[in-house]
Design a protein around this motif. Structure first.
Motif, PDB file in Angstrom:
ATOM      1  N   ALA A   1       5.316   2.668  16.287  1.00  0.00           N
ATOM      2  CA  ALA A   1       5.190   2.408  14.854  1.00  0.00           C
ATOM      3  C   ALA A   1       4.154   1.329  14.577  1.00  0.00           C
ATOM      4  N   TYR A   2       4.164   0.276  15.425  1.00  0.00           N
ATOM      5  CA  TYR A   2       3.161  -0.786  15.240  1.00  0.00           C
ATOM      6  C   TYR A   2       1.756  -0.229  15.438  1.00  0.00           C
ATOM      7  N   ALA A   3       1.617   0.654  16.422  1.00  0.00           N
ATOM      8  CA  ALA A   3       0.297   1.225  16.718  1.00  0.00           C
ATOM      9  C   ALA A   3      -0.223   2.027  15.540  1.00  0.00           C
ATOM     10  N   LEU A   4       0.703   2.583  14.751  1.00  0.00           N
ATOM     11  CA  LEU A   4       0.283   3.340  13.570  1.00  0.00           C
ATOM     12  C   LEU A   4       0.041   2.432  12.374  1.00  0.00           C
ATOM     13  N   GLY A   5       0.153   1.123  12.595  1.00  0.00           N
ATOM     14  CA  GLY A   5      -0.174   0.183  11.528  1.00  0.00           C
ATOM     15  C   GLY A   5       1.007  -0.270  10.694  1.00  0.00           C
ATOM     16  N   SER A   6       2.242  -0.074  11.192  1.00  0.00           N
ATOM     17  CA  SER A   6       3.407  -0.482  10.408  1.00  0.00           C
ATOM     18  C   SER A   6       3.547  -1.992  10.403  1.00  0.00           C
ATOM     19  N   THR A   7       4.130  -2.491   9.333  1.00  0.00           N
ATOM     20  CA  THR A   7       4.464  -3.912   9.301  1.00  0.00           C
ATOM     21  C   THR A   7       5.823  -4.092   9.980  1.00  0.00           C
ATOM     22  N   ARG A   8       6.157  -5.363  10.212  1.00  0.00           N
ATOM     23  CA  ARG A   8       7.431  -5.661  10.847  1.00  0.00           C
ATOM     24  C   ARG A   8       8.604  -5.177   9.983  1.00  0.00           C
TER      25      ARG A   8
END
Lengths: 291, 312
Positions: B198-205
């Motif tokens: 999810a982080y790799a797809l640009g999600s925030t925390r």
């Protein structure tokens, strides 16, 4: 086509606001409990510290708040703690050893045993009181005595001790067991000389925490008769009272003086419990081994 | 004839790996440990017998329909009335206000510990929450009665000296660690790969927490909720002290009300004669309480097993 570094590195204004708002909400959720705990401690100490004196620690209860103390109640609690320790630790550790080292998980009765213990851990404590009332106080005619209270508290915290002991036993790596078996040890020799010594810190920590929980229990003791006036030191088969029950008795009185006395009793109870908790946590940090 | 035959003759038997004799001591030990395990089985059976037997006697005297449909609970009055609805409503209202506090705060605390807190902070928070969970309920009850209720009065809420609101909210605070620890267990069982993806797809925390971790751990979170609700239903001392002792059907949290547990506690204190109808009411109400909490616990245990199966 082109993904610029700015679009990767920066967040929209909305995202940042939402993120910060969420973080604040989380912080509030975490702190609200401690905030209340802090207020509770300050409030109780402010109200009751003036009454924590030799009278409170030694004298029996009295209808005159200036003479009333919790001596028999404190001793009742200490006696019960010892009885509990003697009963709950062997049974709890025995059960944990059976489940972890001997029981075959594939068998239905062992799975049932596990679910049973999990369920018992969540049975309301007052229901244990009913069990004690039906079987110990009335059923076998033990009456409202110290032993009945201690037995009920034993059953109440047994699941907690079992769960904690199982975790400690499970943390002992299998290589230790394999090594012992390879040297020709029997199963009991492996358990007694390798597994158990290695898991003692975990078991001790869990047992102390469980004991602390039992000591603070009030509801089941109300039903197995700790709510009597006791002027003498409690005996195994005599009438008794315990510190939390004494505190409840004082809270239930309408006069303000007894409320203050209750606060003083709470201070004594919390000092005992927090000391036990701190000791358990120290024990865990000091002796816990990482395999 | 040959050398091989000679060795075979010299070694008539292969080396036996098993012991020469059966070790009875080992069996005795196993038996003793199994006996220890049987204590908890006996406890369950004991609880069921203790509750069911007097309850059957109770329902011989009071019809089961009246018990559940009656809206007046006055077992100690003449004429006595045994409608359990007021106690059920009292329990429901206390549980509702407890949930208002413990469900969101417990989940928030779990998300914080699992997704936001640094290891050092977590190592302090966990034992601190354990300590909060270790405060005796009689202490919380004292707090609800002598601090929280006056506070609510000062806020101008017009609460009674004994009221359900203060009791329920304090029960909720007591249950925050319960929700937090079970939910946090479920969240830390969620594989790190899901978060990384999810982080790799640009999600925030925030997005990772609410759209990845919480949905992935949902069965564990629901389990923690069921457990907390069951504990709120079974909580005795706080409601006994702070919620009052009058059983009546009211949804107004500023008034006093009695729960099932508070009734059992209040009635069990006195030395009531065995076999009297008052004595048996304890068991009938206790059985109702036990059945409700048992159902919730079993559901919770099932849900916990489910998330364990998925990720472990």
């Amino acid at each position: 086509m082109s993904v610029t570094t700015e679009s990767l590195g920066s967040r929209s204004h909305g995202d940042r606001v939402r993120g910060t708002a969420f973080y604040v909400l989380l912080l509030v959720s975490v702190t609200i409990g401690f905030l209340l705990l802090g207020v509770l401690l300050v409030d109780v100490i402010r109200k009751g510290i003036g009454y924590v004196d030799p009278t409170l620690l030694n004298e029996p209860n009295s209808s005159d708040p200036n003479k009333a103390g919790a001596g028999p109640a404190i001793r009742g609690t200490i006696y019960m703690m010892i009885l509990l320790l003697v009963m709950v630790v062997p049974i709890g550790v025995g059960t944990a050893l059976y489940l972890e080292e001997y029981a075959n998980r594939e068998r239905w009765y062992n799975r049932l045993l596990e679910i049973n213990i999990q369920n018992l851990a969540a049975v309301p404590s007052i229901v244990y009181g009913i069990l004690g009332l039906a079987f110990l106080v009335r059923g076998i005619g033990l009456g409202r005595v110290l032993l009945a209270g201690a037995l009920i508290l034993t059953l109440l915290v047994l699941p907690t001790v079992i769960v904690a002991s199982r975790e400690a036993i499970r943390a002992v790596p299998d290589s230790i067991r394999q090594g012992a078996y390879a040297l020709g040890a029997t199963q009991w020799q492996v358990v007694w000389r390798q597994v158990l010594p290695a898991s003692i810190p975990g078991i001790a920590t869990g047992s102390i925490l469980a004991l602390a929980r039992a000591i603070g229990e009030t509801a089941p003791l109300l039903l197995v008769g700790a709510l009597t006036y006791v002027a003498v030191n409690p005996t195994l088969l005599g009438s008794y009272t315990a510190l939390p029950v004494q505190i409840y008795q004082w809270i239930a009185r309408p006069q303000e003086e007894f409320r203050v006395l209750a606060a003083a009793g709470i201070i004594v109870l919390l000092v005992i419990l927090l000391t036990m908790n701190a000791f358990a946590i120290w024990l865990r940090n000091r002796y816990q081994r990482r395999w | 004839m040959t050398a091989q035959d000679a060795t075979a003759a010299a070694q008539p038997e292969p080396i036996r790996l098993r012991g020469e004799r059966r070790r009875w001591g080992e069996d005795v030990v196993k038996g003793i440990l199994a006996l220890c395990a049987l204590v908890s089985v006996a406890t369950t059976i004991g609880i069921i017998i203790a509750l069911v037997e007097p309850s059957i006697e109770f329902f011989r005297e009071v019809s089961i329909v009246d018990f559940f449909s009656g809206d007046r609970w006055a077992p100690l009055f003449t004429p006595a009335s045994f409608g359990i609805q007021p106690l059920l409503v009292g329990t429901l209202v206390v549980t509702f206000w407890a949930c208002v506090v413990c469900l969101p705060c417990g989940l928030g605390a779990a998300i914080y510990m699992s997704e936001y807190a640094r290891p050092r902070v977590r190592n302090v928070l966990k034992p601190a929450l354990e300590t909060l969970a270790g405060i005796p309920t009689v202490v919380f009850g004292f707090f609800a009665l002598t601090f929280f209720t006056p506070l609510l009065q000062d806020l101008g809420l017009g609460v009674n000296v004994f009221n359900v609101l203060a009791a329920g909210l304090v029960v909720g605070v007591m249950l925050i660690p319960v929700v937090a620890s079970v939910s946090e267990d479920a969240m830390s069982a969620v594989p790190q790969e899901l978060r990384d993806g999810a982080y790799a797809l640009g999600s925030t925390r925030l997005q990772v927490s609410t759209r990845i971790v919480v949905p992935a751990a949902i069965s564990g979170i629901i389990a923690s909720y069921m457990l907390a609700i069951s504990r709120a239903i079974g909580e005795t001392m706080i409601v006994l002290i702070a919620a009052g002792g009058i059983a009546k059907i009211t949804f107004d949290p500023r008034e006093q009300s009695q729960t099932m547990t508070a009734f059992i506690g209040a009635t069990g204190i006195g030395d009531i004669p065995t076999g009297s109808i008052e004595y048996k009411t304890i068991f009938a109400v206790g059985l109702t309480l036990f059945v409700i909490t048992f159902a919730m616990n079993m559901l919770s245990i099932r849900l916990v097993r489910k998330f364990r199966e998925i990720y472990e």
